[in-house]
Design an enzyme around this catalytic site. Structure first.
Site, short mmCIF file in Angstrom:
data_model
loop_
_atom_site.label_atom_id
_atom_site.label_comp_id
_atom_site.label_asym_id
_atom_site.label_seq_id
_atom_site.Cartn_x
_atom_site.Cartn_y
_atom_site.Cartn_z
N HIS A 196 -15.53 -11.54 -4.74
CA HIS A 196 -16.31 -10.40 -5.22
C HIS A 196 -16.59 -9.39 -4.11
CE1 HIS A 196 -17.06 -12.68 -8.91
NE2 HIS A 196 -17.33 -13.71 -8.12
N SER B 156 -0.99 11.20 10.44
CA SER B 156 -1.71 12.28 9.76
C SER B 156 -1.31 13.59 10.41
CB SER B 156 -3.22 12.07 9.88
OG SER B 156 -3.92 13.24 9.52
N ARG C 98 15.61 11.32 -1.97
CA ARG C 98 14.87 10.81 -0.81
C ARG C 98 15.09 9.33 -0.54
NH1 ARG C 98 10.35 12.93 1.70
NH2 ARG C 98 9.01 11.45 2.81
#
Length: 479
Positions: free
Chosen positions: A188, A312, A33
């Site tokens: 954070h 998708s 591939r």
């Protein structure tokens, strides 16, 4: 058309076989591939390239010995003879690979096959009397370590480093272009002191660039000193030669660094050092992928759709960040191999064992997955568009990040003798911690602090988008 027994080949479990010649179908993705992305490495780190480099080392060793008249009775070759010897290397092609494979099928030894391959060609050059000098004084590892070093050096300097440097330059260009684009930081994962997109990209480029500088300084070691590194056979056969000088000049003539102290093998420490450096580059690049992926997910970057591409199979609206996800996976695979190579190649039982022989056959795979990842990141970055409106909107809904600036100004005011500046951190904490504060509320708070006129004016003029310090200037460090 119905199947017939003569036309169909099946596996033992009854599956239809893919081909009558399974060796022609790639088992791994790098040879299937993704072959086009890693093709340049084939000339350096494939089995065929290793054999070509073995031939090259053997040929150069023969020329080196004769040019320096190391062995009595074997003086310098003519320029024509040297050219014909070297043509064995330059004309090494698919037919040569096949011939070597046929010889090895008999010898069951890859380096011995190379010796015989070269010896077959000496009569045509008119130097069949020097057949005994092919592989003279050498153990297989004398040839192998030099061949691997040449292949790896070429792969790094000609293929991997240029691709990695081009990626860093691409990131540097993005940093320069976006040097002054304000962006909310997320220490954070929470809203924090703003920065600029360019400065954050500059941090990435700087980190990656440091690793490339280390890799560019790699020392590629080599040795040619016999079965246990003692020159025993050399001294026994030609005691009058300065074999260390012969060895050193040969290795250095190949563009490598001479290693004077080895066992049967060159110790591979330089390889471990190189693979650790490349793995560190990979890990930083992996961090880049996860950060860019996250910025895409919160809308800081928009992905430019590729015409005809599918995001998708069921959700037509999607443009997935597949380049960065693919790169993550390939960097992890590359590092799994690089870490294993770095850990195992530095060990060898006593004077020799063959674990390194099998391990080193995977060097090209490790480099291939890294190169594929670099290619994917480059393509992924090229398909990004900065969503300036989203960046600006995010800043405008997080005025509480100015709490840091306000309390620091209050501290400076207190030091300067301005009254009423007590407990600045605690007062800003009460105002902002875990709360959203809009522009009006923040400016109302500032106006009621009793700051000096200059300090108050500075804070009232400050916005989250303007609270980036000298972030844009820091991008200049890339120059």
């Amino acid at each position: 058309m119905p199947e017939t027994a003569a036309a169909v080949t099946r596996t033992p479990s009854g599956r239809l076989a893919l081909a009558a010649s399974p060796e022609k179908i790639a088992l791994g993705p790098l040879d299937g591939r993704y072959q086009s992305a890693i093709a340049p490495l084939v000339d350096y780190l494939s089995e065929a390239a290793l054999n070509r480099d073995r031939v090259a080392v053997e040929v150069e060793w023969l020329i080196h010995l004769t040019s320096n008249s190391v062995l009595p009775g074997a003086g310098p070759l003519t320029a024509e003879q040297q050219d014909k010897l070297r043509s064995i290397v330059t004309e090494f092609d698919a037919a040569a690979v096949a011939e070597l494979a046929e010889i090895e099928a008999v010898t069951v030894h890859d380096v011995k096959a190379v010796e015989y391959y070269i010896s077959r060609r000496l009569p045509a050059i008119g130097i069949e009397n020097l057949t005994a000098m092919v592989h003279f004084g050498c153990t297989s590892e004398d040839i192998n370590n030099l061949s691997y070093a040449l292949g790896i050096k070429g792969a790094v300097e000609d293929v991997w480093l240029p691709a990695a440097r081009a990626l860093v330059q691409q990131i540097e260009a993005m940093a320069e272009e976006n040097r002054a684009v304000p962006m909310l930081s997320r220490t954070h994962g929470q809203p924090a002191t703003p920065t600029t997109l360019g400065k954050e990209l500059a941090v990435i480029a700087h980190r990656l660039g440091r690793q490339l500088d280390r890799i560019a300084k790699t020392e590629y070691l080599g040795k040619i000193n016999g079965a246990t590194g003692t020159y025993a056979a050399h001294v026994a056969s030609v005691p009058g030669a300065d074999w260390q000088a012969v060895s050193k000049s040969f290795v250095e003539g190949l563009g490598l660094t001479w290693n004077p102290l080895t066992t049967q093998i060159e110790s591979h420490d330089w390889q471990a050092e190189l693979y650790s450096d490349i793995a560190r580059f990979n890990r930083i690049l992996h961090n880049v992928c996860t950060d860019i992926w996250s910025y895409i997910s919160i809308g800081y970057f928009r992905q430019i759709p590729v015409a005809g591409a599918t995001g998708s199979s069921t959700m037509p609206h999607k443009v997935n960040p597949i380049r960065f996800e693919n790169a993550e996976a390939n960097l992890e695979i590359s590092n799994g191999l690089l870490d294993t190579l770095a850990a195992t190649l530095v060990t060898s039982r006593w004077q020799r064992d063959l674990t390194d022989s099998s391990s080193q056959r995977n060097i090209g795979v490790a480099f291939g997955h890294s190169l594929l990842a670099i290619s994917n990141v480059a393509k992924g970055l090229k398909a990004l568009d900065v969503a300036g409106d989203v960046l600006a909107g995010d800043l405008d809904t997080n005025w509480e990040v100015l709490g840091e600036a306000i309390q620091m100004v209050m501290r400076a005011e207190a030091i300067a003798g301005v009254a009423g500046m007590e407990n600045p951190y605690e007062r800003l904490k009460d105002l902002t911690r875990g709360q959203r504060v809009d522009a009006a509320r923040m400016q109302e708070f500032v106006s009621g602090l009793g700051l000096s006129a200059d300090a108050e004016a500075r804070l009232l003029a400050l916005t989250p988008g303007g609270y980036t310090g000298i972030a844009d200037e820091l991008v200049d460090h890339l120059k």
